[in-house]
Write a protein that holds these residues in place. Structure first.
Motif, mmCIF file in Angstrom:
data_model
loop_
_atom_site.group_PDB
_atom_site.id
_atom_site.type_symbol
_atom_site.label_atom_id
_atom_site.label_comp_id
_atom_site.label_asym_id
_atom_site.label_seq_id
_atom_site.Cartn_x
_atom_site.Cartn_y
_atom_site.Cartn_z
ATOM 1 N N HIS A 240 -3.091 1.870 -4.177
ATOM 2 C CA HIS A 240 -2.688 3.278 -4.221
ATOM 3 C C HIS A 240 -3.603 4.108 -3.320
ATOM 4 C CE1 HIS A 240 -2.080 7.186 -6.756
ATOM 5 N NE2 HIS A 240 -1.471 7.228 -5.589
ATOM 6 N N GLN A 241 -3.320 4.039 -2.001
ATOM 7 C CA GLN A 241 -4.112 4.747 -0.994
ATOM 8 C C GLN A 241 -3.250 4.962 0.241
ATOM 9 O OE1 GLN A 241 -7.744 2.018 -1.003
ATOM 10 N NE2 GLN A 241 -8.595 3.800 -0.001
ATOM 11 N N SER A 242 -3.789 5.704 1.191
ATOM 12 C CA SER A 242 -3.150 5.777 2.501
ATOM 13 C C SER A 242 -3.488 4.504 3.265
ATOM 14 C CB SER A 242 -3.656 6.980 3.291
ATOM 15 O OG SER A 242 -3.310 6.856 4.663
ATOM 16 N N PHE A 243 -2.528 3.951 3.961
ATOM 17 C CA PHE A 243 -2.759 2.768 4.788
ATOM 18 C C PHE A 243 -3.903 3.008 5.771
ATOM 19 C CE2 PHE A 243 -1.700 0.552 8.858
ATOM 20 C CZ PHE A 243 -2.003 -0.740 8.444
ATOM 21 N N LEU A 244 -4.004 4.245 6.267
ATOM 22 C CA LEU A 244 -5.030 4.558 7.271
ATOM 23 C C LEU A 244 -6.445 4.503 6.703
ATOM 24 C CD1 LEU A 244 -3.303 7.538 9.132
ATOM 25 C CD2 LEU A 244 -3.186 5.090 9.660
ATOM 26 N N ASP A 245 -6.564 4.545 5.380
ATOM 27 C CA ASP A 245 -7.888 4.591 4.749
ATOM 28 C C ASP A 245 -8.330 3.275 4.112
ATOM 29 O OD1 ASP A 245 -8.063 7.273 5.405
ATOM 30 O OD2 ASP A 245 -7.193 7.935 3.501
ATOM 31 N N ILE A 246 -7.418 2.316 3.990
ATOM 32 C CA ILE A 246 -7.769 1.108 3.229
ATOM 33 C C ILE A 246 -8.635 0.148 4.043
ATOM 34 C CG2 ILE A 246 -5.692 1.243 1.810
ATOM 35 C CD1 ILE A 246 -4.595 -1.196 3.387
ATOM 36 N N GLU A 247 -9.379 -0.655 3.301
ATOM 37 C CA GLU A 247 -10.103 -1.771 3.907
ATOM 38 C C GLU A 247 -9.099 -2.895 4.138
ATOM 39 O OE1 GLU A 247 -13.395 -1.746 4.680
ATOM 40 O OE2 GLU A 247 -13.391 0.360 4.057
ATOM 41 N N LYS A 248 -9.489 -3.874 4.921
ATOM 42 C CA LYS A 248 -8.620 -5.020 5.169
ATOM 43 C C LYS A 248 -8.235 -5.643 3.820
ATOM 44 C CE LYS A 248 -10.010 -6.975 8.895
ATOM 45 N NZ LYS A 248 -10.808 -7.866 9.775
ATOM 46 N N VAL B 241 0.852 -1.187 0.000
ATOM 47 C CA VAL B 241 0.000 0.000 0.000
ATOM 48 C C VAL B 241 0.891 1.242 0.000
ATOM 49 C CG1 VAL B 241 -0.304 -0.188 2.520
ATOM 50 C CG2 VAL B 241 -1.849 1.259 1.197
ATOM 51 N N GLU B 242 0.692 2.098 -0.989
ATOM 52 C CA GLU B 242 1.540 3.288 -1.166
ATOM 53 C C GLU B 242 0.673 4.469 -1.573
ATOM 54 O OE1 GLU B 242 4.007 5.948 -1.085
ATOM 55 O OE2 GLU B 242 5.071 4.046 -0.842
#
Length: 250
Positions: A82-90, A59-60
């Motif tokens: 391609h997202q913030s780790f804090l925003d991703i789903e499992k 995740v980047e």
């Protein structure tokens, strides 16, 4: 190549010896699903992509790094989130392992995100600012023992693995780093509820210089507050004591 973005807390690992130590620590536990957080310039990624029979994702947030990684390691193209780790789903179904040289500016939030996923995270090996790594691993009575220590240690066994020098990075950060490993606790202490436990711990440390009696007065009936335990300060209680105390909350 790529540019470094201070706004994203980027300090890229360049010390191959440290990279190999992290990979070695990771491989001490078996896993089949692996998430790398913040691959950046690919210092760890190039080793992780060589692991056999592993479902790998990274995740980047930084678009430039995503472009660099896919150009340098074409095999990663469909493995990048391609997202913030804090925003991703499992990112996986079932148990998975997490590894990363974590961005310093969100390192505490990263640990809280891992706590949200605690039922599925079978192991985490990560590099943090040394101060954060020490807080996560600190025992009660230690001057850096606090909310992070108690909440993480309630659900994970925390092992401080090794220090990492500023010179291992480009650019060198102004602080030292530390690598820790989290493994799920076999016996999570009984607590009234996670919500009650979190509230108690955060309230207790919010005024850590005060006795527990004064810091958490609003959470307990007057009769309960007579207990001698409330003469102590928050940093003197271990995880089990906080968990046990949660049952006595209003």
């Amino acid at each position: 190549m790529y540019t470094l973005k201070k706004s994203l807390g980027q300090h890229f690992l360049k010390d191959e010896n440290i990279c190999r130590k992290i990979i070695s620590s990771l491989q001490e536990r078996p896993f089949t699903q692996l998430l790398e957080v913040g691959p950046g310039g690919g210092a760890l990624t190039k080793y992780l992509l060589q692991l056999e029979k592993i479902d790998f994702k990274a995740v980047e947030l930084d678009e430039e790094k995503v472009g660099y990684l896919t150009a340098t390691y074409p095999v990663i193209k469909d493995k990048i989130i391609h997202q913030s780790f804090l925003d991703i789903e499992k990112p996986f179904t079932g148990q998975f392992t997490i590894v990363g040289n974590f961005p310093y500016n969100i390192s505490t939030q990263i640990l809280f995100k891992i706590l949200e996923w605690k039922d599925d995270v079978e192991c985490m090996v990560g590099m943090f600012q040394k101060e954060v790594a020490q807080r996560a691993a600190a025992p009660e009575g230690n001057k850096v023992y606090g909310v992070l220590s108690v909440l993480v240690q309630a659900f994970f066994d925390v092992e401080y693995l090794f220090d990492v020098s500023e010179q291992s990075f480009n650019p060198p950060p102004k602080v030292k780093s530390g690598v820790i490993r989290l493994l799920p606790r076999k016996n999570v202490p009984d607590m009234k509820s996670e919500k009650a436990f979190f509230l108690l711990v955060k309230t207790a440390f919010n005024q850590r210089r005060k006795t527990l009696r004064n810091a958490v007065r609003g959470l307990f009936d007057t009769a309960v507050l007579e207990d001698e335990l409330f003469n102590k300060r928050a940093e003197q209680l271990n995880v089990a004591q906080f968990a046990e105390l949660s049952f006595k909350m209003k």
